[in-house]
Design an enzyme around this catalytic site. Structure first.
Site, PDB file in Angstrom:
ATOM      1  N   ARG A  28       7.501   9.038   4.520  1.00 21.30           N
ATOM      2  CA  ARG A  28       7.396  10.260   3.397  1.00 21.30           C
ATOM      3  C   ARG A  28       5.714  10.378   2.729  1.00 21.30           C
ATOM      4  O   ARG A  28       5.450  11.665   2.460  1.00 21.30           O
ATOM      5  CB  ARG A  28       7.704   9.164   2.118  1.00 21.30           C
ATOM      6  CG  ARG A  28       9.769   8.320   2.242  1.00 21.30           C
ATOM      7  CD  ARG A  28      10.068   7.826   0.308  1.00 21.30           C
ATOM      8  NE  ARG A  28       9.134   7.349   0.254  1.00 21.30           N
ATOM      9  CZ  ARG A  28       9.446   5.993   0.702  1.00 21.30           C
ATOM     10  NH1 ARG A  28      10.595   5.260   0.109  1.00 21.30           N
ATOM     11  NH2 ARG A  28       8.395   4.968   0.306  1.00 21.30           N
ATOM     12  N   GLU A  69       4.513  -8.950   2.188  1.00 26.99           N
ATOM     13  CA  GLU A  69       4.917  -9.911   1.418  1.00 26.99           C
ATOM     14  C   GLU A  69       5.019 -10.816   2.726  1.00 26.99           C
ATOM     15  O   GLU A  69       5.277 -12.290   2.075  1.00 26.99           O
ATOM     16  CB  GLU A  69       5.373  -9.044   0.506  1.00 26.99           C
ATOM     17  CG  GLU A  69       6.017 -10.184  -0.786  1.00 26.99           C
ATOM     18  CD  GLU A  69       7.019 -10.395  -1.639  1.00 26.99           C
ATOM     19  OE1 GLU A  69       7.253 -10.148  -2.898  1.00 26.99           O
ATOM     20  OE2 GLU A  69       7.498  -8.259  -1.854  1.00 26.99           O
TER      21      GLU A  69
END
Length: 177
Positions: A61, A98
């Site tokens: 993006r 994460e």
């Protein structure tokens, strides 16, 4: 530039991609000609006149926002891609997620010492992608002049991570508290 209501063209998608996450869908903003132009103009106007020679956008993006900003600034565009997507010799920088790690790469000849670089992406969340991007830019001998984002998830404190790798300006059109 007149104020633009960017948030009215961003759709919240609850529990995507997993329960408890509210995904910020920017595609309604991108498909709106006035909204898309306002995003590009706002970021480009913020960094105009600063000698930007290259804009780096992270896959994928970051390409959608970064490339038109580069055009507006009359700068080159450098894609920071996932490993194995670029055909020539690259710099590579890993970063923590994460649950695991990822990496970004740029061509070794994409940036030169003396290049003044603006990092542009649609979103800054934890700052991991930005940290890796800064390290790639530094490996090439270029200088980071600033960071431009459509959305900042401020509740994740990404500016703290950016401050560890750069003292350049961070500019976000929308901050989600």
């Amino acid at each position: 530039m007149a104020a633009f209501d960017f948030e009215s063209l961003i759709t919240d998608i609850p529990d995507y991609p997993e329960p408890g996450v509210v995904f910020k869908d920017i595609t309604p903003l991108l498909k709106d000609p006035d909204g898309f132009a306002a995003v590009i103009d706002a970021i480009a106007d913020r960094f105009a006149g600063r000698g930007i020679t290259k804009v780096v956008g992270a896959e994928a993006r970051g390409f959608m926002v970064g490339a038109p900003v580069a055009y507006r600034l009359h700068a080159g565009f450098v894609p920071a891609r996932k490993p194995g997507k670029l055909p020539r010799e690259t710099y590579r920088q890993s970063y923590d997620l994460e649950y695991g790690t990822d990496a970004l790469e740029i061509h070794r000849d994409a940036l030169q010492p003396g290049d003044v670089v603006l990092v542009v992406d649609d979103l800054i969340a934890t700052g991991g992608t930005v940290g890796a991007t800064v390290k790639l830019i530094e490996q090439a001998g270029a200088t980071v002049a600033g960071f431009g984002f459509l959305l900042e998830l401020a509740f994740l404190h990404p500016r703290d991570v950016v401050a560890q790798v750069s003292d350049a300006e961070v500019f976000s059109l929308i901050q989600v508290g």
